[in-house]
Design an enzyme around this catalytic site. Structure first.
Site, PDB file in Angstrom:
ATOM      1  N   GLU A  78       2.918   3.229  -1.586  1.00 43.40           N
ATOM      2  CA  GLU A  78       2.717   4.599  -2.063  1.00 43.40           C
ATOM      3  C   GLU A  78       4.060   5.236  -2.415  1.00 43.40           C
ATOM      4  OE1 GLU A  78       0.999   8.898  -0.439  1.00 43.40           O
ATOM      5  OE2 GLU A  78       1.252   7.212   0.940  1.00 43.40           O
ATOM      6  N   HIS A  79       5.016   5.139  -1.494  1.00 40.03           N
ATOM      7  CA  HIS A  79       6.361   5.675  -1.708  1.00 40.03           C
ATOM      8  C   HIS A  79       7.363   4.530  -1.698  1.00 40.03           C
ATOM      9  CE1 HIS A  79       4.224   8.799   0.845  1.00 40.03           C
ATOM     10  NE2 HIS A  79       4.403   9.434  -0.297  1.00 40.03           N
TER      11      HIS A  79
END
Length: 221
Positions: free
Chosen positions: A93-94
């Site tokens: 996600e990050h």
């Protein structure tokens, strides 16, 4: 709720920053993966030690520590090419890129929710103040989609229109393909038009174990 974060680091960043950035996201929930991928064995070891130290001090240690124990990883790779390969597979996600050549990863990565380029930025900035979209794909969904945007809320439609000449040309291909797949009803949608608009067209049915035997359509009684 759970999140996932990935750090891509060479030896230009220190363990204190890496530990803070990993635990900062591990505290989101008990099942939040926090992963460091690095070309530096020294940084890998130092970061693990620093995380253990931080977990004795931060107020959210119960949550962050559980995530780190169950989902935390430190992966040492041989070079930047392998680091990129591992990052693409993880599809986090990050992704924080704390690396001398962060532009290499920015230009070549395809599977992620959001990139945070350079040691100067971090996921907490994106969470709270920096302003970019932060409704992002988790659990490897970055392999096939990106962050939430206005297009997700737009209802879209398609339409088709072709000429009789195009219907005959496309119909020939459609009929054969449907025959191979043993979809007689689909095939007839093409054949009925071919019989009307292609002079001398002989409807063929496909039979046999491999659907390759051609038989002429019997005349309707």
């Amino acid at each position: 709720g759970p999140t996932d974060t990935l750090l891509l680091c060479d030896d230009s960043v220190d363990a204190e920053i890496c530990a803070a950035d990993l635990l900062g996201q591990a505290e989101h929930g008990y099942n939040s993966p926090a992963i460091l991928v690095t070309t530096s064995e020294q940084l890998a070891s130092a970061t693990i030690a620093q995380i253990e130290k931080e977990l004795t001090m931060i107020p959210t240690a119960d949550t962050a520590g559980k995530s780190w124990a169950d989902y935390g990883e430190v992966i040492v790779v041989k070079d930047d090419a392998e680091m990129l390969e591992v990052a693409e597979d993880i599809a986090s996600e990050h992704v924080q890129i704390m690396h001398r050549d962060w532009k290499f990863f920015k230009e070549n990565m395809r599977n992620y929710g959001a990139l945070f380029c350079g040691v100067e930025t971090n996921v907490a900035y994106g969470d709270k103040v920096i302003g970019t979209n932060h409704t992002l794909p988790t659990q490897t969904a970055g392999r096939y989609t990106g962050g939430l945007w206005v297009g997700k809320f737009i209802k879209t439609h398609t339409y088709q229109h072709i000429t009789k000449e195009a219907s005959v040309e496309i119909g020939d291909y459609c009929s054969r393909l449907c025959g191979y797949e043993n979809f007689a009803g689909h095939k007839e949608q093409a054949d009925v038009r071919l019989r009307k608009w292609k002079p001398g067209y002989d409807t063929k049915y496909y039979e046999g174990t491999a659907n390759q035997t051609l038989l002429s359509r019997p005349d309707a009684k």
